[in-house]
Write an enzyme that holds these catalytic residues in place. Sequence first.
Site, PDB file in Angstrom:
ATOM      1  N   HIS A 187      42.056  38.975  36.953  1.00 60.23           N
ATOM      2  CA  HIS A 187      41.483  38.972  38.311  1.00 60.23           C
ATOM      3  C   HIS A 187      42.253  37.985  39.199  1.00 60.23           C
ATOM      4  O   HIS A 187      42.617  38.304  40.326  1.00 60.23           O
ATOM      5  CB  HIS A 187      39.995  38.591  38.219  1.00 60.23           C
ATOM      6  CG  HIS A 187      39.297  38.414  39.535  1.00 60.23           C
ATOM      7  ND1 HIS A 187      38.232  39.204  39.922  1.00 60.23           N
ATOM      8  CD2 HIS A 187      39.484  37.539  40.551  1.00 60.23           C
ATOM      9  CE1 HIS A 187      37.823  38.821  41.127  1.00 60.23           C
ATOM     10  NE2 HIS A 187      38.563  37.803  41.532  1.00 60.23           N
ATOM     11  N   GLU A 188      42.507  36.784  38.664  1.00 61.40           N
ATOM     12  CA  GLU A 188      43.183  35.757  39.480  1.00 61.40           C
ATOM     13  C   GLU A 188      44.651  36.111  39.725  1.00 61.40           C
ATOM     14  O   GLU A 188      45.174  35.849  40.811  1.00 61.40           O
ATOM     15  CB  GLU A 188      43.054  34.378  38.827  1.00 61.40           C
ATOM     16  CG  GLU A 188      41.616  33.882  38.631  1.00 61.40           C
ATOM     17  CD  GLU A 188      40.709  34.037  39.840  1.00 61.40           C
ATOM     18  OE1 GLU A 188      41.199  33.973  40.978  1.00 61.40           O
ATOM     19  OE2 GLU A 188      39.498  34.258  39.641  1.00 61.40           O
TER      20      GLU A 188
ATOM     21  N   HIS B  78      44.935  38.283  42.643  1.00 62.83           N
ATOM     22  CA  HIS B  78      44.914  37.564  43.931  1.00 62.83           C
ATOM     23  C   HIS B  78      46.331  37.172  44.348  1.00 62.83           C
ATOM     24  O   HIS B  78      46.668  37.205  45.531  1.00 62.83           O
ATOM     25  CB  HIS B  78      44.075  36.287  43.834  1.00 62.83           C
ATOM     26  CG  HIS B  78      42.601  36.506  44.066  1.00 62.83           C
ATOM     27  ND1 HIS B  78      42.097  36.951  45.255  1.00 62.83           N
ATOM     28  CD2 HIS B  78      41.535  36.318  43.252  1.00 62.83           C
ATOM     29  CE1 HIS B  78      40.767  37.032  45.171  1.00 62.83           C
ATOM     30  NE2 HIS B  78      40.399  36.658  43.959  1.00 62.83           N
TER      31      HIS B  78
ATOM     32  N   LEU C 190      34.713  34.986  44.673  1.00 63.11           N
ATOM     33  CA  LEU C 190      34.243  33.980  45.635  1.00 63.11           C
ATOM     34  C   LEU C 190      34.671  34.317  47.066  1.00 63.11           C
ATOM     35  O   LEU C 190      34.074  33.822  48.016  1.00 63.11           O
ATOM     36  CB  LEU C 190      34.760  32.584  45.245  1.00 63.11           C
ATOM     37  CG  LEU C 190      34.182  31.989  43.946  1.00 63.11           C
ATOM     38  CD1 LEU C 190      34.879  30.678  43.600  1.00 63.11           C
ATOM     39  CD2 LEU C 190      32.676  31.772  44.060  1.00 63.11           C
TER      40      LEU C 190
HETATM   41 NI    NI Z   1      38.478  36.574  43.201  1.00 65.05          NI
END
Ligand code: NI
Length: 162
Positions: free
Chosen positions: A130-131, A134, A89
């Site tokens: 993936h998170e 971050h 996003l």
């Molecule tokens: Ni992402």
Amino acid sequence: MASLKIIKFPDPVLQRRASSVEVIRPEERALVDNMLETMYLNQGVGLAASQVSVLKRIIVVDVGGGPIDLINPAIAARIGSEKAKEGCLSLPGIMVPVRRAKKIRYKCLNRDGKLTEGEAEGLLARAIQHEIDHLEGRLIIDYVNPVKRFFLKKKILKNPQP
Ligand code: NI
């Protein structure tokens, strides 16, 4: 609940490491709720607090099996690996192949501060990995070779997102 503003690349906050959550207060629980609302509103399958400018180790994920929130998530075991295309996003319009563990075991705190362990595979495992990236300030474009990264960055910067 309220929806939050998702920051986009090249916002430097996306490349910073998030800090562990020491105490889970109503503030953190409200953040989890707002992150879930923001994720659903933007049709994402995961969101990290870093993406809403909060450098705390909190992520939310829902790949269709219902919402999961993970506070201070850590991967305890990785099994197998597979490559698949991912979007983010914070990098709209970009899809890049990323190699991830097929199956993971993870530990985290839930919103009540209880230590939780779980297993995930397939898309759920991929979303959690993936998170967690971050929270380390790592983005999907960090997985491509420097030449491809150069062109991807050029493409992103040519179409800046609000
Ligand atoms: Ni992402």
